[in-house]
Design an enzyme around this catalytic site. Structure first.
Site, mmCIF file in Angstrom:
data_model
loop_
_atom_site.group_PDB
_atom_site.id
_atom_site.type_symbol
_atom_site.label_atom_id
_atom_site.label_comp_id
_atom_site.label_asym_id
_atom_site.label_seq_id
_atom_site.Cartn_x
_atom_site.Cartn_y
_atom_site.Cartn_z
ATOM 1 N N THR A 72 29.630 43.784 11.733
ATOM 2 C CA THR A 72 30.787 43.205 11.382
ATOM 3 C C THR A 72 31.238 41.920 12.275
ATOM 4 O O THR A 72 31.728 42.107 13.293
ATOM 5 C CB THR A 72 31.232 44.698 12.067
ATOM 6 O OG1 THR A 72 30.479 45.101 13.488
ATOM 7 C CG2 THR A 72 30.615 45.970 11.100
ATOM 8 N N ARG B 233 24.599 32.004 17.028
ATOM 9 C CA ARG B 233 25.818 32.150 16.612
ATOM 10 C C ARG B 233 26.340 32.102 18.360
ATOM 11 O O ARG B 233 25.998 32.426 19.157
ATOM 12 C CB ARG B 233 25.774 33.557 16.609
ATOM 13 C CG ARG B 233 25.241 34.247 15.234
ATOM 14 C CD ARG B 233 25.278 35.231 14.754
ATOM 15 N NE ARG B 233 24.602 36.066 15.136
ATOM 16 C CZ ARG B 233 24.373 37.272 14.823
ATOM 17 N NH1 ARG B 233 25.429 38.140 14.230
ATOM 18 N NH2 ARG B 233 23.344 37.962 15.671
ATOM 19 N N GLY C 93 26.206 34.451 24.667
ATOM 20 C CA GLY C 93 27.104 34.106 23.434
ATOM 21 C C GLY C 93 26.825 34.971 22.570
ATOM 22 O O GLY C 93 26.387 36.382 23.140
ATOM 23 N N LYS D 32 20.443 32.454 23.963
ATOM 24 C CA LYS D 32 18.724 33.293 24.809
ATOM 25 C C LYS D 32 17.496 32.572 23.956
ATOM 26 O O LYS D 32 17.453 32.282 22.689
ATOM 27 C CB LYS D 32 19.406 34.583 25.052
ATOM 28 C CG LYS D 32 18.848 35.768 23.665
ATOM 29 C CD LYS D 32 18.885 36.948 23.663
ATOM 30 C CE LYS D 32 18.212 37.783 24.988
ATOM 31 N NZ LYS D 32 18.443 39.141 25.055
ATOM 32 N N CYS E 97 26.677 39.102 19.465
ATOM 33 C CA CYS E 97 27.502 40.543 19.299
ATOM 34 C C CYS E 97 28.864 40.670 21.087
ATOM 35 O O CYS E 97 29.826 40.925 20.457
ATOM 36 C CB CYS E 97 26.420 41.263 20.518
ATOM 37 S SG CYS E 97 25.707 41.728 18.760
ATOM 38 N N THR F 36 28.451 48.297 14.850
ATOM 39 C CA THR F 36 29.256 48.334 15.665
ATOM 40 C C THR F 36 30.958 48.389 15.483
ATOM 41 O O THR F 36 30.955 46.732 14.273
ATOM 42 C CB THR F 36 29.033 47.571 16.864
ATOM 43 O OG1 THR F 36 27.621 47.311 17.164
ATOM 44 C CG2 THR F 36 30.035 46.973 17.627
ATOM 45 N N LEU G 9 23.689 39.499 36.655
ATOM 46 C CA LEU G 9 23.712 39.095 38.343
ATOM 47 C C LEU G 9 23.119 37.663 38.408
ATOM 48 O O LEU G 9 23.163 36.631 39.633
ATOM 49 C CB LEU G 9 24.475 39.682 39.648
ATOM 50 C CG LEU G 9 25.818 40.734 39.662
ATOM 51 C CD1 LEU G 9 25.191 41.521 40.888
ATOM 52 C CD2 LEU G 9 27.115 40.474 39.058
#
Length: 443
Positions: A86, A334, A261, A327, A264, A122, A254
Site C-alpha cells: 500500500t 526505499r 526511512g 537500515k 513504512c 497497512t 532514542l
C-alpha cells in the site's frame, strides 16, 4: 490448515514461509511470474536473514508452493491472507490501495465455499469494512466469505523472528468464527504465550498506523533534541540515557542520527494524517507533519555538517558514503536517508562513492548517478570524507588506523552516532557527530 498468501513481496514472502514453518500447507500467490518462478526455485527475492533457509525448508517439505492463478488459490485455501503493498499515492500523501482492491477483485469471484479473508497490509482506517462489503458482493458464497484484519509488525532484518515469535498478535474480527479460525492459524505462536488482542476492524487498522506514528515521533523527538544539543554543546546520547531511565519514556529508539526511512514509517505517517483529514479530524494529527519535517531536516543537516567538515565546499571533493540501505541487515533502499544524502552531495558537485554489504544492486538501479563500489577498501581509498550513514556491523569493525592509511583526509561524519568515536579520534581522525561533542583527534 490450507492457507494462501496473496502478494509475495517483503511481507507476503516472509509470512508464507513462516506459515509453512508453523506446519500449515501454504500457497503463495502473485501476478509477477518472475517472482513466483524465483520463489518456487528457492531463490529469495530480497535479503532477509533466515528467509532463504525457511524457503528451502518449506519447499522441500512440500508444505509450500507458489502460483500466479487466483482461481487456484481460491480453491486451495481455507484462509486467504492479503499481503500486497500500500504505497504512497503519486502526488499525494494518501495510501494507494489499488493493488489491495485488485487482489480482492481477482480472488473473490472464485470463492465458492466458506472461508476467511485476512488483511495484513497497512491501510487507512475504514478500509477493512469497505473490503468486507466488496468480498461479500463479489464472492459466489456471499457473506460466508468473512473478512478479518491482522496487522503486521515486522522489523526488516528481524522479520522471520517477528513472525514466528511476535511480541503480540492483533486481530480485528466481526464474529467468533473468524477469531476461532485465526487462533487455529496461530496456535504454535500462541503456545509460546504471545499476547492475543481481539478487537473490531477499525481498531485493528489503527493499531499499526498508531504504532508507526508513535515510533516516528520518538525518533524525530530525539533528533530535534540533537539539534538543540548541537546549538548548546550538550550531549544527546547522555540526554537520551538520562530520560530513557524514566519508565514512562524508555530508552529504545532514542538514538539520534540521520533519521528514519524505509517503505513504512514515512509513507504511513503521511497516509495516517491524510486519512484523518478525510475524516474531518486532521488537526488531531497535524503534529505528524512536524515529525516528518524534523526527519527530513536531519538529512539536510547531515549535508551541512559534511560541507562544514570540508571547509565550506563540496564541489570536487570525494565523499564515501558507508551504507545505502535505510537500515542494516536489509537490502531495502526505499526512502533511504543515506541515498537521499548522497544525492544531495552529488547535486553540490561532490564525487560520491557508495558502499553497502547488501544494497548495491538496488542502488545501481534506482540511483544510476551514484558510483557504487563493491569493495569497502576501494570505496575508502582516496576519500576526503567518510560518511557513516547505515549502521552495519561491518563498519563498526573497521580499523580506523588501516582506513586512515588509504584515505586522502582522515575526516569522519558519523550520521548514526554508532561508531567508537574515541577510537577513531585516537587514530588521528577528525570526527563529527550529530548532537554530541566529538573527541579531539590524537596529537
Amino acid at each position: 490448515m490450507r492457507i494462501t498468501v496473496i502478494g509475495t513481496g517483503y511481507l507476503g514472502a516472509v509470512h508464507a514461509v513462516c506459515m509453512a514453518k508453523a506446519g500449515h500447507e501454504v500457497l503463495g500467490v502473485d501476478q509477477d511470474a518472475a517472482k513466483i518462478d524465483a520463489l518456487a526455485a528457492g531463490r529469495a527475492p530480497f535479503f532477509e536473514p533466515g528467509l532463504p533457509e525457511l524457503l528451502a525448508e518449506g519447499l522441500a517439505s512440500g508444505r509450500l508452493s507458489f502460483t500466479t492463478d487466483a482461481a487456484e488459490a481460491a480453491t486451495f485455501g481455507e484462509v486467504h491472507f492479503l499481503c500486497v503493498g500500500t504505497p504512497q499515492q503519486p502526488g499525494s500523501n494518501a495510501a494507494d490501495l489499488r493493488h489491495l482492491h485488485a487482489a480482492v477483485e481477482a480472488l473473490a469471484p472464485h470463492l465458492h465455499r466458506p472461508c476467511l479473508v485476512v488483511g495484513k497490509s497497512t491501510v487507512p482506517v475504514g478500509t477493512a469494512a469497505a473490503l468486507a462489503a466488496k468480498v461479500a458482493e463479489l464472492a459466489p458464497v456471499g457473506a460466508a466469505a468473512e473478512l478479518a484484519w491482522n496487522p503486521e509488525f515486522l522489523r526488516e532484518g528481524f522479520a522471520v523472528e517477528d513472525t514466528l515469535r511476535p511480541d503480540r498478535l492483533v486481530v480485528g474480527v466481526t464474529g467468533e468464527h473468524a477469531e476461532e479460525v485465526l487462533r487455529r492459524v496461530y496456535a504454535p505462536v500462541l503456545a509460546l504465550g504471545t499476547p492475543w488482542i481481539s478487537t473490531d476492524l477499525a481498531t485493528s487498522e489503527l493499531v499499526k498506523t498508531a504504532a508507526n506514528s508513535f515510533l516516528a515521533t520518538k525518533i524525530s523527538f530525539i533528533n530535534a533534541m540533537a539539534e538543540i544539543c548541537d546549538a548548546t554543546g550538550a550531549n544527546v546520547t547522555t540526554l537520551a540515557d538520562a530520560i530513557g531511565h524514566d519508565v514512562r519514556i524508555g530508552r529504545r529508539f532514542l538514538d539520534a542520527g540521520v533519521g528514519f526511512g524505509g517503505g513504512c514509517l514515512p509513507k504511513d505517517i503521511r497516509a495516517f494524517h491524510a486519512r484523518a483529514q478525510e475524516l474531518g479530524v486532521g488537526s488531531a494529527l497535524d503534529f505528524l507533519e512536524h515529525v516528518d519535517t524534523v526527519n527530513l531536516r536531519q538529512r539536510a543537516r547531515t549535508v551541512d555538517a559534511a560541507r562544514e567538515l570540508l571547509g565550506g565546499e563540496l564541489a570536487g571533493r570525494r565523499v564515501t558514503v558507508l551504507g545505502a540501505t535505510f537500515k542494516p541487515d536489509s537490502d531495502d533502499i526505499r526512502d533511504s536517508p543515506s541515498l537521499h544524502v548522497a544525492e544531495l552531495l552529488l547535486a553540490e558537485g561532490a564525487e560520491v562513492r557508495v558502499h553497502d554489504p547488501e544494497g548495491l544492486a538496488n542502488t545501481k538501479s534506482a540511483h544510476p548517478g551514484l558510483e557504487c563500489v563493491e569493495s569497502l577498501e576501494d570505496a575508502c581509498t582516496g576519500a576526503d570524507l567518510l560518511l557513516h550513514l547505515t549502521a552495519w556491523q561491518q563498519y563498526q569493525e573497521l580499523d580506523p588506523a588501516e582506513v586512515a592509511a588509504s584515505v586522502r583526509t582522515p575526516l569522519l561524519l558519523d550520521g548514526r552516532n554508532a561508531l567508537d568515536a574515541g577510537r577513531w579520534a585516537a587514530a588521528g581522525w577528525t570526527v563529527r557527530l550529530l548532537g554530541k561533542p566529538a573527541p579531539a583527534p590524537a596529537g
